[in-house]
Design an enzyme around this catalytic site. Structure first.
Site, PDB file in Angstrom:
ATOM      1  N   TYR A 139       0.841  -1.206   0.000  1.00 25.56           N
ATOM      2  CA  TYR A 139       0.000   0.000   0.000  1.00 25.56           C
ATOM      3  C   TYR A 139       0.873   1.251   0.000  1.00 25.56           C
ATOM      4  CZ  TYR A 139      -4.256   2.631   1.424  1.00 25.56           C
ATOM      5  OH  TYR A 139      -5.340   3.468   1.505  1.00 25.56           O
ATOM      6  N   GLY A 143      -1.195   6.136   6.152  1.00 30.11           N
ATOM      7  CA  GLY A 143      -0.949   7.075   7.246  1.00 30.11           C
ATOM      8  C   GLY A 143      -0.210   6.392   8.389  1.00 30.11           C
ATOM      9  N   VAL A 144       0.621   7.158   9.092  1.00 24.23           N
ATOM     10  CA  VAL A 144       1.474   6.580  10.136  1.00 24.23           C
ATOM     11  C   VAL A 144       0.634   6.040  11.294  1.00 24.23           C
ATOM     12  CG1 VAL A 144       1.878   8.786  11.312  1.00 24.23           C
ATOM     13  CG2 VAL A 144       3.574   6.950  11.515  1.00 24.23           C
ATOM     14  N   ASP A 145      -0.547   6.643  11.545  1.00 23.92           N
ATOM     15  CA  ASP A 145      -1.423   6.138  12.619  1.00 23.92           C
ATOM     16  C   ASP A 145      -2.027   4.774  12.236  1.00 23.92           C
ATOM     17  OD1 ASP A 145      -2.753   7.524  10.605  1.00 23.92           O
ATOM     18  OD2 ASP A 145      -4.399   8.171  11.915  1.00 23.92           O
ATOM     19  N   ARG A 146      -2.420   4.637  10.962  1.00 22.55           N
ATOM     20  CA  ARG A 146      -2.940   3.341  10.496  1.00 22.55           C
ATOM     21  C   ARG A 146      -1.846   2.288  10.583  1.00 22.55           C
ATOM     22  NH1 ARG A 146      -5.639   4.221   4.650  1.00 22.55           N
ATOM     23  NH2 ARG A 146      -6.089   1.977   4.662  1.00 22.55           N
ATOM     24  N   ASP A 160     -10.464   1.781  12.257  1.00 18.45           N
ATOM     25  CA  ASP A 160     -10.296   3.019  13.024  1.00 18.45           C
ATOM     26  C   ASP A 160     -11.419   3.968  12.609  1.00 18.45           C
ATOM     27  OD1 ASP A 160      -9.513   5.298  14.344  1.00 18.45           O
ATOM     28  OD2 ASP A 160      -7.399   5.144  13.776  1.00 18.45           O
ATOM     29  N   SER A 174     -13.063  10.615  11.989  1.00 25.13           N
ATOM     30  CA  SER A 174     -13.714  11.473  10.991  1.00 25.13           C
ATOM     31  C   SER A 174     -13.780  10.762   9.637  1.00 25.13           C
ATOM     32  CB  SER A 174     -12.989  12.812  10.874  1.00 25.13           C
ATOM     33  OG  SER A 174     -11.665  12.593  10.461  1.00 25.13           O
ATOM     34  N   THR A 234     -38.045   8.504   7.249  1.00 25.87           N
ATOM     35  CA  THR A 234     -36.804   9.082   6.715  1.00 25.87           C
ATOM     36  C   THR A 234     -35.634   8.973   7.690  1.00 25.87           C
ATOM     37  OG1 THR A 234     -38.179  10.652   5.498  1.00 25.87           O
ATOM     38  CG2 THR A 234     -35.836  11.129   5.604  1.00 25.87           C
TER      39      THR A 234
END
Lengths: 191, 191
Positions: free
Chosen positions: B51, B55-58, B72, B75, B126
């Protein structure tokens, strides 16, 4: 069949009635100003359903189909389930363009979708990762309710989404077919 | 373990090193200004993956897990697949709050989610329709890659999502566990 912009509606023969439904008060007003014989047929759209607050366009599309899943893929994606002419319920997802807009608010994810993404192999970069996530989540929820039923796609992104389904029909006139059915069944009340 | 806001980082013993990773240049600067012995350990986070641009957090969360799915849910919702310590790929969905924000841009769909929604019976209004659509599409894509594997949830909405899975663990310290593992394996290089 043709399209016209609300801002420039062509003059029609004033003797000919225009049967219509509308989900936009503003555009309905423009239609009414452009033509003297407009008939709103919303009250004739009777769908057997327990769903409260179903939009009149969704109702019309559902009335066109006896059995199957109706997917209207526009700025939102609505998914409705019809069985023997009865509406069993439905749900709503963001539209493809709205998914994209959503990611554009996150710096690292601001990029175009890859619409040629494979939904089989796992993504190996960010662009594929957001494309795969959105398209696959949409496709899976539809497959999950559709099972072996036919899926009827309509709306701007309907054609694109339909290709992920073996038993699918893309018909961008579904809403109008539902309206036509209603008109044919209510000729006496309308004329 | 504790949390601190970037705007008010408490003074620490200046002799103690702070090992860190960061996905925010701005907040990293604030950390560096608050403490003289900060060591960015990003270069020690070596994940076996094809990949590009993870990202470093992932990366850190993945390094904490040998086999399973790492979700994770912040947001954005990132979904990563680990097998025998190898990262097979991953994908990204909007976070729950972003789905909600997205609907708020469409008049008829501006409403709060029903987080008690049943994912079994079809929605009949709805509010349930948008809640069902978003939550079910997220849950289905995760189930679809997870199959019988364990799903490790982290992030703000991880706890909520974990309840839809039989084999799941909610651990809000996954990123830090990955960092700790890296630290333990690289003590010589770091000290």
């Amino acid at each position: 069949m043709w399209k016209e912009k609300p801002s420039s509606i062509a003059k029609k023969n004033p003797e000919m009635p225009i049967y219509y439904i509308s989900v936009s008060k503003k555009n309905e007003k423009k239609l009414l100003e452009s033509h003297s014989r407009c008939v709103n047929i919303e009250k004739f759209l009777k769908l057997d359903t327990a769903y409260k607050g179903l939009g009149v366009d969704r109702k019309a599309a559902c009335l066109a189909i006896q059995d199957g899943i109706i997917v209207d893929a526009g700025s939102a994606i609505t998914i409705d389930i019809m069985q023997s002419g009865i509406h069993l319920g439905g749900y709503i997802l963001p539209g493809l363009s709205n998914y994209k807009r959503l990611f554009s608010s996150i710096d690292a994810l601001r990029m175009d979708f890859n619409f040629d993404i494979s939904l089989v192999s796992l993504p190996q970069n960010t662009r594929d990762a957001i494309s795969f996530g959105c398209i696959r989540s949409i496709v899976l929820t539809i497959q999950n309710v559709a099972k072996d039923d036919c899926v009827y796609f309509t709306g701007g992104d309907g054609k694109f989404l339909s290709r992920f389904f073996d038993r699918s029909i893309y018909d961008n006139t579904l809403v109008f077919k539902g309206m036509l059915k209603v008109l044919q069944n209510n000729l006496k009340g309308l004329l």
